[in-house]
Design an enzyme around this catalytic site. Structure first.
Site, short mmCIF file in Angstrom:
data_model
loop_
_atom_site.label_atom_id
_atom_site.label_comp_id
_atom_site.label_asym_id
_atom_site.label_seq_id
_atom_site.Cartn_x
_atom_site.Cartn_y
_atom_site.Cartn_z
N GLU A 127 8.42 9.90 7.08
CA GLU A 127 7.67 10.25 8.27
C GLU A 127 8.23 9.46 9.46
O GLU A 127 8.48 8.26 9.31
CB GLU A 127 6.18 9.91 8.11
CG GLU A 127 5.36 10.50 9.26
CD GLU A 127 3.86 10.23 9.14
OE1 GLU A 127 3.42 9.56 8.18
OE2 GLU A 127 3.13 10.68 10.02
N MET A 269 2.49 4.09 3.87
CA MET A 269 2.84 5.50 3.98
C MET A 269 2.29 6.30 2.80
O MET A 269 2.44 5.91 1.65
CB MET A 269 4.38 5.63 4.06
CG MET A 269 4.88 7.05 4.14
SD MET A 269 4.32 7.87 5.66
CE MET A 269 4.25 9.56 5.09
N GLU A 270 1.71 7.46 3.13
CA GLU A 270 0.92 8.24 2.17
C GLU A 270 1.70 9.25 1.34
O GLU A 270 1.12 10.23 0.86
CB GLU A 270 -0.18 8.99 2.94
CG GLU A 270 0.31 10.14 3.86
CD GLU A 270 0.55 9.74 5.31
OE1 GLU A 270 0.82 8.56 5.57
OE2 GLU A 270 0.49 10.64 6.18
N HIS A 303 -7.07 4.14 3.53
CA HIS A 303 -6.47 5.07 4.50
C HIS A 303 -5.41 5.96 3.84
O HIS A 303 -5.47 7.19 3.94
CB HIS A 303 -5.86 4.26 5.64
CG HIS A 303 -5.20 5.08 6.70
ND1 HIS A 303 -5.85 5.44 7.87
CD2 HIS A 303 -3.97 5.63 6.77
CE1 HIS A 303 -5.03 6.16 8.61
NE2 HIS A 303 -3.87 6.30 7.97
N GLU A 304 -4.46 5.35 3.15
CA GLU A 304 -3.39 6.15 2.56
C GLU A 304 -3.93 7.06 1.46
O GLU A 304 -3.50 8.20 1.30
CB GLU A 304 -2.24 5.28 2.05
CG GLU A 304 -1.66 4.28 3.07
CD GLU A 304 -1.31 4.87 4.42
OE1 GLU A 304 -1.10 6.09 4.52
OE2 GLU A 304 -1.27 4.09 5.41
N HIS A 307 -5.58 10.13 2.94
CA HIS A 307 -4.61 11.13 3.42
C HIS A 307 -4.33 12.20 2.38
O HIS A 307 -3.86 13.29 2.73
CB HIS A 307 -3.27 10.47 3.78
CG HIS A 307 -3.14 10.03 5.21
ND1 HIS A 307 -3.52 10.82 6.28
CD2 HIS A 307 -2.63 8.89 5.75
CE1 HIS A 307 -3.24 10.18 7.41
NE2 HIS A 307 -2.72 9.00 7.12
N GLU A 326 -4.21 11.63 11.50
CA GLU A 326 -4.39 10.18 11.67
C GLU A 326 -5.76 9.82 12.23
O GLU A 326 -6.42 8.91 11.74
CB GLU A 326 -3.25 9.59 12.51
CG GLU A 326 -1.87 9.67 11.84
CD GLU A 326 -1.78 8.97 10.49
OE1 GLU A 326 -2.71 8.21 10.12
OE2 GLU A 326 -0.77 9.20 9.77
#
Ligand code: BES
Ligand code: ZN
Length: 885
Positions: A127, A269-270, A303-304, A307, A326
């Site tokens: 990303e 990062m997801e 958070h990840e 996602h 986001e």
């Protein structure tokens, strides 16, 4: 050739769908000693929704093309056109198989995007546009494919080979090489692709979903860190459970991997089923990580994980829609943390960050709506605005529709769009349709930049017992946009009597009262709300829970603020009233200092602090937040022309005045909070430590402080207490500070994450010696400009969290910083651009500093082959000039 300023502007309105569909992507990575071969087989067919295209347009950067074949036939030079960033396959049939072989050099890649090394393993970061550094591909989020990936490497050097999805096969070759095949059953955009190869160890656990799926959970780290993974694993399990309970969302694969790396541009990062994390957000042990680190890990792991639905299952049509994933996912991680710890403390911290970092961004050269209209480099738009303001917009849907209405909207969003790449408008439509409401005007929040100002005034008719609340709004024009329209602003409010009691609320026209708290909605430039049966002139409590991301302008007297601070039912309003009281006190003293007058400390503030310290009923975590004075960054934000030294001196004066006036009270609370015998990371213990350490920071302004800090440092069994004491001693320049720093360094010199703290403490010591000190830190063997955590700890902290050091009047701080930006740009443009942001507020300072900063910006702009990343930031910043002549 690579003069990047030439890079073209990408505009939201120019979006067109990709004319091809890539159902299936088969990748084979031959990982060698220095180079890696990437073979891709793309199954491509026309997208019938588009006008037929003759060529297949693929993105690609910094790689060597070995061969291309179409339906098994090798193409010669006439079959394709290759430029530095593109491969065009000519005259493609309606459906075909394209095979491409490229060679890349991961060990030479310092950008930390694409395939790159960290320690002795290899990993990817794709990303937003990193996949194009791995192979030629339509590297855009609306092209979604199923991936099958085979990794081949030397088994001794790369024993662990990971990619997305399920592991479906493995084997060995002669000569010590082995292979592992991965298959991801979910179609995904290229930015969610990941691979990891190297010598890693892992811890493992299990999670069973509500519908009975057994998921294997693994956290991979370098072997020496295996004893620091438990908190991350626990946080993952809590996240999975929470998403089921609160959102009804379950995990969808049998495996979930997390890999920690020391070399990462962002937090984490997801990537589908293979999250990659900055080790800062994985590794924790009581003696190495603070309470804030523990909470940060929980939040980022959440958070990840979140996602997986909001970002992966439903993704973005294009990068202008970034806030779709986001903003929503930040809202979800905020709610997760609120449900796990104190909701009020979480809210206060988020508002503090929004005000001190997003507000300045929105008033500066990079001002943009949460859904931007244009960009040059998308990496520059992973901003506080897209993330934090974006999350506030999501929170307003929640406030307006309620939890049930919001969840209905979310369910419809997934029903309609699972497996698709969509837009912010699609999200808004799902919310509106599920609730049968019109959100048309609310949608303006997506397109309008700048922080709205909410003006509150009132009138009271004592005879008629009628109280009228006048609300009006204005959004100032911003660097990117001048004409602003009224927005929909939810205003949660209540009314208080002089002695702090909640008054019943009944709006004109209503038969019955509605309790003592309600939601007003301002959606015009101005509106008045008439309350009847109000027995006395009330004190308005507005924007409870910070119900909208606006600046509040309400003419409170000191006495009224003291009442709100002591009695309002809403913890945010209590906190905010305390902040406003201290803010006025500090800014009043800035003016006094400018005029050459003696600073003074108002007895009302001392009384208010006395009351705070005497409050034994409230959560200690909340008391700690209320005691903490507004930061120098936020004070700068509210001043018309920033007086760096004045702010620092006045804040210090107020802090020291309060500390000395209330020394006994601070000491009492400090001592009360010191009774916990053994370390525990439960929320109550964390809250007690936060109160203890804020008291210590005040006490360090008194004669008893250094002794307390030294004792705390000597007796500490956890990093929270250690760091608070060390930082305190260093910041007040205590005689013990130097030795304390040395022994800390001695103990932790081989521990990168702990050394980051050692660097940060020193980079943030205020005053004119900061520049020299930072130069020394940059020469320290533990510092490395190619490591983002180090860059943030020294260069980032100095330029963004040490105002008196960075803004030293002779300009030496600016010069040093510009030198670092330039050095960094040739290695890691993304990080360089982030660091350049320290100059974004340059027009807000006095003329001398403005000139010095402009000079440095121009010096950076003139660098040969400057990256588009930095170029976009500096040219916007220099563009502020016209507004400030
Ligand atoms: N998708 C991002 C990470 C990312 C952004 C990678 C831009 C590369 C380029 C991830 O989900 C994210 O938002 N991470 C945040 C932390 C989060 C808790 C807000 C980050 O890395 O700062
Ligand atoms: Zn994210």
């Amino acid at each position: 050739m690579k003069n990047s300023t030439a890079r073209k502007i990408v505009r939201r309105v120019e979006y067109t769908p990709y004319p091809w569909i890539l159902d299936h992507v088969v990748l084979r990575f031959e990982i060698g000693d220095d180079t890696t071969r990437v073979l891709s087989r793309l199954h491509i067919r026309r997208n019938d929704a588009c006008a037929p295209a003759a060529d297949i347009d693929l993105d690609g950067q910094d790689m060597e093309l070995i061969s291309v074949s179409l339906d098994g036939l090798p193409l010669d030079d006439s079959g394709f056109t290759k430029t530095s960033e593109q491969l065009l396959i000519h005259d493609a049939p309606a459906s075909c198989t394209l095979e491409i072989e490229v060679q890349i050099e991961p060990l030479k890649n310092t950008t930390l995007t694409g395939l790159y090394p960290s320690g002795d393993f290899l990993l990817t970061q794709c990303e937003a546009e990193g996949f194009r550094r791995i192979t030629y591909f339509p590297d855009r989020p609306d092209v979604m494919s199923r991936y099958e990936v085979t990794l081949v490497a030397d088994k001794a050097r790369y024993p662990v080979l990971l990619s997305n999805g399920n592991s479906v096969g493995s084997g060995e070759f002669e000569g010590g090489r082995h292979w592992v095949r991965w298959d991801d059953p979910f179609a995904k955009p290229s930015y969610l692709f990941a691979l990891v190869a190297g010598h890693l160890s892992f811890i493992e656990d299990q999670f069973t979903t509500t519908s009975g799926r057994n998921v294997t959970l693994r956290v991979f780290v370098e072997p020496e860190n295996l004893d620091r993974c438990d908190h991350a694993m626990e946080s993952l399990i809590h996240s999975m459970k929470w998403d089921e309970d609160r959102f009804g969302l379950e995990y969808d694969l049998d495996i979930y991997n997390i890999v920690a790396t020391n070399d990462f541009n962002m937090g984490a990062m997801e990537n589908k089923s293979l999250n990659i994390f900055n080790s800062k957000y994985v590794l924790a042990r009581p003696d190495t990580a603070t309470d804030l680190d523990y909470q940060g890990i929980e939040g980022v792991i959440g958070h990840e994980y979140f996602h997986n639905w909001t970002g992966n299952r439903v993704t973005c049509q294009d990068w202008f829609q970034l806030t779709l994933k986001e903003g929503l996912t930040v809202f979800r991680d905020q709610e997760f943390s609120s449900d796990m710890h104190s909701r009020a403390v979480k809210r206060i911290r988020d508002v503090r960050a929004l005000r001190s970092r997003q507000f300045p961004e929105d008033a500066g050269p990079m001002s943009h709506p949460i859904r931007p209209d244009k960009y040059i480099e998308i990496n520059n738009f992973y901003t506080m605005t897209v993330y934090q303001k974006g999350a506030e917009i999501i929170r307003m849907y929640h406030t307006l529709l309620g939890e049930d209405g919001f969840q209905k909207g979310i369910r419809l969003y997934f029903q309609r769009h699972d497996g698709m790449a969509v837009t912010c408008d699609d999200f808004m439509a799902a919310m509106a349709d599920a609730n049968g409401v019109d959100l048309g005007r609310f949608g303006r929040w997506y397109g309008q930049s700048g922080t709205p100002e909410l003006k509150v005034s009132s009138s009271y008719d004592a005879d008629a017992k009628i109280y009228t609340l006048h609300l009006s709004q204005v959004t100032p024009s911003t660097h990117d946009q001048s004409n602003k329209q009224p927005l929909v602003i939810p205003v949660a409010m209540g009314l208080l009597s002089k002695d702090g009691h909640a008054l019943p609320l009944r709006l004109q026209g209503e038969q019955e009262g509605t309790g003592s708290s309600r939601l007003l909605v301002l959606d015009e430039e101005q509106q008045s709300f008439v309350f009847e049966g109000v027995e006395e002139r009330p004190i308005p409590s507005v924007l409870r829970g910070y119900s909208a991301p606006v600046k509040i302008d309400c003419p409170y007297s000191t006495a009224e603020l003291a009442v709100l601070m002591a009695h309002d039912s809403d913890a945010f309003v209590r906190w905010d009233s305390a902040q406003l009281l201290s803010q006025r006190e500090i800014l009043g003293n800035v003016s006094r200092l400018v005029e050459g007058a003696e600073p003074v400390l108002a007895p009302e503030l001392v009384d208010a602090y006395d009351a705070l310290l005497a409050d034994l009923d409230s959560d200690p975590g909340l008391v700690a937040e209320a005691l903490a004075l507004p930061g120098e960054d936020y004070l700068a934000e509210v001043m018309p022309v920033v007086d760096v030294d004045g702010i620092h001196a006045a804040r210090k004066f107020v802090k020291s005045g309060l500390a000395n006036a209330l020394q006994q009270q601070f000491l009492q609370r400090y001592t009360d909070m010191c009774t916990d015998q053994v370390y525990s990371k439960d929320p109550v213990s964390m809250a007690r430590r936060s109160l203890k350490n804020i008291c210590l920071s005040f006490l360090l302004e008194t004669a008893s402080g250094e002794g307390l800090a030294e004792a705390q440092l000597a007796g500490s069994d956890n990093m929270t207490d250690t760091l608070a004491a060390l930082q305190g001693l260093v910041w007040v320049e205590a005689p013990a500070a130097e030795t304390a720093l040395q022994s800390f360094e001695h103990q932790w010199r081989d521990d990168a994450l702990v050394m980051d703290k050692w660097f940060s403490i020193q980079a943030s010591i205020p005053g004119e010696h900061a520049v020299g000190r930072v130069k020394t830190l940059l020469d320290h063997p533990g510092f490395s400009i190619s490591n983002p955590n180090k860059v943030r700890s020294v260069i980032g902290v100095f330029s963004m969290m040490n105002p008196t050091g960075f803004h030293t009047a002779d300009g030496s701080g600016y010069r040093l910083h510009a030198d670092q930006v330039i050095a960094l740009d040739s290695l890691n443009p993304q990080m360089a651009a982030r660091m350049t942001g320290a100059f974004n507020s340059w027009t807000r300072y006095d003329e001398n500093r403005r000139n010095l900063m402009r000079t440095e910006l121009k010096r950076i702009a003139a660098v040969q082959n400057l990256s588009p990343d930095v170029s976009e930031i500096v040219s916007n910043a220099i563009g502020m000039d016209k507004n400030n002549k």
